[in-house]
Design a protein around this motif. Structure first.
Motif, mmCIF file in Angstrom:
data_model
loop_
_atom_site.group_PDB
_atom_site.id
_atom_site.type_symbol
_atom_site.label_atom_id
_atom_site.label_comp_id
_atom_site.label_asym_id
_atom_site.label_seq_id
_atom_site.Cartn_x
_atom_site.Cartn_y
_atom_site.Cartn_z
ATOM 1 N N ASP A 94 0.831 -1.200 0.000
ATOM 2 C CA ASP A 94 0.000 0.000 0.000
ATOM 3 C C ASP A 94 0.867 1.252 0.000
ATOM 4 O OD1 ASP A 94 -2.572 1.526 0.546
ATOM 5 O OD2 ASP A 94 -1.392 2.035 2.327
ATOM 6 N N ALA A 95 0.602 2.168 -0.924
ATOM 7 C CA ALA A 95 1.415 3.377 -1.069
ATOM 8 C C ALA A 95 1.397 4.239 0.183
ATOM 9 C CB ALA A 95 0.930 4.186 -2.268
ATOM 10 N N GLY A 96 0.233 4.332 0.830
ATOM 11 C CA GLY A 96 0.139 5.146 2.038
ATOM 12 C C GLY A 96 1.011 4.603 3.155
ATOM 13 N N THR A 97 0.983 3.280 3.338
ATOM 14 C CA THR A 97 1.789 2.661 4.386
ATOM 15 C C THR A 97 3.271 2.755 4.062
ATOM 16 O OG1 THR A 97 -0.002 1.093 4.833
ATOM 17 C CG2 THR A 97 2.174 0.546 5.702
ATOM 18 N N LEU A 98 3.623 2.548 2.794
ATOM 19 C CA LEU A 98 5.019 2.664 2.381
ATOM 20 C C LEU A 98 5.531 4.085 2.632
ATOM 21 C CD1 LEU A 98 5.015 0.645 -0.961
ATOM 22 C CD2 LEU A 98 6.235 0.045 1.143
ATOM 23 N N GLY A 99 4.700 5.065 2.331
ATOM 24 C CA GLY A 99 5.082 6.446 2.566
ATOM 25 C C GLY A 99 5.318 6.722 4.038
ATOM 26 N N PHE A 100 4.442 6.168 4.882
ATOM 27 C CA PHE A 100 4.585 6.338 6.329
ATOM 28 C C PHE A 100 5.891 5.718 6.814
ATOM 29 C CE2 PHE A 100 3.704 4.543 10.636
ATOM 30 C CZ PHE A 100 3.657 5.739 11.322
ATOM 31 N N LEU A 101 6.219 4.517 6.326
ATOM 32 C CA LEU A 101 7.447 3.839 6.731
ATOM 33 C C LEU A 101 8.680 4.628 6.278
ATOM 34 C CD1 LEU A 101 6.531 0.121 5.906
ATOM 35 C CD2 LEU A 101 6.662 1.173 8.161
ATOM 36 N N ASP A 102 8.653 5.080 5.036
ATOM 37 C CA ASP A 102 9.782 5.844 4.521
ATOM 38 C C ASP A 102 9.941 7.159 5.261
ATOM 39 O OD1 ASP A 102 10.350 3.864 2.713
ATOM 40 O OD2 ASP A 102 9.340 4.825 1.024
ATOM 41 N N ARG A 103 8.820 7.755 5.645
ATOM 42 C CA ARG A 103 8.860 9.015 6.398
ATOM 43 C C ARG A 103 9.505 8.786 7.765
ATOM 44 N NH1 ARG A 103 9.404 12.547 9.145
ATOM 45 N NH2 ARG A 103 8.189 14.425 9.540
ATOM 46 N N LEU A 104 9.146 7.690 8.445
ATOM 47 C CA LEU A 104 9.758 7.376 9.731
ATOM 48 C C LEU A 104 11.257 7.140 9.579
ATOM 49 C CD1 LEU A 104 7.246 4.959 11.524
ATOM 50 C CD2 LEU A 104 7.848 7.278 12.201
ATOM 51 N N ALA A 105 11.621 6.396 8.539
ATOM 52 C CA ALA A 105 13.035 6.103 8.310
ATOM 53 C C ALA A 105 13.833 7.380 8.070
ATOM 54 C CB ALA A 105 13.181 5.150 7.126
ATOM 55 N N SER A 106 13.250 8.316 7.341
ATOM 56 C CA SER A 106 13.957 9.571 7.060
ATOM 57 C C SER A 106 14.187 10.373 8.335
ATOM 58 C CB SER A 106 13.191 10.407 6.031
ATOM 59 O OG SER A 106 11.954 10.876 6.552
ATOM 60 N N ASP A 107 13.239 10.323 9.259
ATOM 61 C CA ASP A 107 13.411 10.997 10.544
ATOM 62 C C ASP A 107 14.589 10.409 11.315
ATOM 63 O OD1 ASP A 107 11.660 13.072 10.633
ATOM 64 O OD2 ASP A 107 10.130 12.070 11.809
ATOM 65 N N ILE A 108 14.725 9.087 11.261
ATOM 66 C CA ILE A 108 15.823 8.429 11.967
ATOM 67 C C ILE A 108 17.162 8.825 11.354
ATOM 68 C CG2 ILE A 108 16.848 6.201 12.571
ATOM 69 C CD1 ILE A 108 13.968 5.079 12.614
ATOM 70 N N GLU A 109 17.203 8.932 10.027
ATOM 71 C CA GLU A 109 18.439 9.355 9.368
ATOM 72 C C GLU A 109 18.828 10.766 9.795
ATOM 73 O OE1 GLU A 109 20.416 7.563 7.824
ATOM 74 O OE2 GLU A 109 19.267 5.819 7.135
ATOM 75 N N VAL A 110 17.831 11.629 9.971
ATOM 76 C CA VAL A 110 18.108 12.992 10.457
ATOM 77 C C VAL A 110 18.677 12.939 11.870
ATOM 78 C CG1 VAL A 110 17.050 15.181 11.152
ATOM 79 C CG2 VAL A 110 16.392 14.114 8.991
ATOM 80 N N ALA A 111 18.093 12.085 12.708
ATOM 81 C CA ALA A 111 18.576 11.945 14.084
ATOM 82 C C ALA A 111 20.009 11.433 14.117
ATOM 83 C CB ALA A 111 17.660 11.002 14.860
ATOM 84 N N LYS A 112 20.329 10.507 13.221
ATOM 85 C CA LYS A 112 21.702 9.989 13.151
ATOM 86 C C LYS A 112 22.670 11.090 12.733
ATOM 87 C CE LYS A 112 22.760 5.966 11.689
ATOM 88 N NZ LYS A 112 22.993 4.774 10.848
ATOM 89 N N ALA A 113 22.241 11.916 11.783
ATOM 90 C CA ALA A 113 23.094 13.016 11.333
ATOM 91 C C ALA A 113 23.324 14.023 12.453
ATOM 92 C CB ALA A 113 22.465 13.701 10.123
ATOM 93 N N ALA A 114 22.297 14.219 13.281
ATOM 94 C CA ALA A 114 22.414 15.161 14.400
ATOM 95 C C ALA A 114 23.485 14.714 15.388
ATOM 96 C CB ALA A 114 21.069 15.311 15.102
ATOM 97 N N LEU A 115 23.710 13.409 15.468
ATOM 98 C CA LEU A 115 24.715 12.888 16.397
ATOM 99 C C LEU A 115 26.118 13.371 16.050
ATOM 100 C CD1 LEU A 115 23.578 9.172 16.922
ATOM 101 C CD2 LEU A 115 23.546 11.005 18.615
ATOM 102 N N VAL A 116 26.345 13.606 14.772
ATOM 103 C CA VAL A 116 27.666 14.077 14.355
ATOM 104 C C VAL A 116 27.655 15.579 14.091
ATOM 105 C CG1 VAL A 116 28.354 11.862 13.413
ATOM 106 C CG2 VAL A 116 27.179 13.492 11.932
#
Length: 231
Positions: A94-116
């Protein structure tokens, strides 16, 4: 709370809420070791039913390690969350669910970048979500988040461009009644207005307010009041 959890173990909505509160209680008491145990139970037992709560719990654990200066542990928890999201992504179409998952993943990548200390490193995921899901809830959410990050980076030029794109998309894709778009709209308008005021562009800010009032048919609209109402 544990009695409630045991009694309603077969009722996910109640069990998830009880387990979340248990974890938060330990967190408030400063017992992070036990809080982490409880947050991990959310992932193990209910992650597929309420991904937001599960990943939110892991994010709190990662943030705690980051505050302690333990970057490796924080990154490990972030990577664990990304792996869990990836495993779920393979199970949905489902496109909506995939979008939600990708959105969550992108937030985590931002958090990882903040660590450095370099948020720019983590923005590719958000930019990708904004492009791939343009005109969809996940894309609108990503644009709002991206604009706010640019503002926090003191990059007002990119922040304004991103907020402008959000407002153009909500119009061109007719998303004024979409729940996600309406949820993040107040932040977008409030932060764009704040930038315009900082640049002494009072007339442009007033024009923005008038335009949004007309679109929402809300004569008393103000960015700040709408943001408080939405929250």
């Amino acid at each position: 709370l544990r009695e409630t959890l045991a009694k309603h173990a077969d009722q996910p909505r109640i069990a998830i809420r009880a387990l979340s509160l248990i974890a938060e209680c330990y967190e408030m008491e400063g017992d992070w070791a036990q809080a982490e145990v409880e947050y991990r139970k959310l992932v193990e037992n209910y992650g597929k039913m309420d991904l937001g709560s599960a990943i939110g719990g892991l994010s709190k654990v990662a943030t705690h390690y980051a505050r302690l200066g333990e970057r490796e542990k924080a990154n490990a928890v972030h990577d664990e969350a990304l792996a869990f999201i990836s495993s779920l992504r393979e199970m949905v179409t489902d496109a909506g669910t995939l979008g939600f998952l990708d959105r969550l993943a992108s937030d985590i990548e931002v958090a990882k970048a903040a660590l450095v200390g370099d948020l720019e490193l983590g923005l590719d995921g958000l930019i990708d979500v904004a492009e791939r899901y343009r005109g969809q809830p996940a894309g609108m959410d990503a644009l709002a988040r991206l604009g706010l990050i640019y503002w926090r980076m003191n990059d007002n030029e990119r922040a304004l461009a991103t907020f402008d794109r959000f407002l153009a998309d909500i119009d061109s894709f007719d998303m004024w009644d979409n729940d996600t778009a309406k949820r993040v709209l107040p932040d977008v308008v409030f932060n764009k207005a704040r930038i315009l005021l900082s640049q002494d562009k009072v007339e442009e800010m007033q024009s923005l307010m008038d335009e949004i009032r007309a679109k929402l048919n809300a004569p008393s609209f103000s960015a700040r009041s709408l943001m408080f109402e939405a929250r």
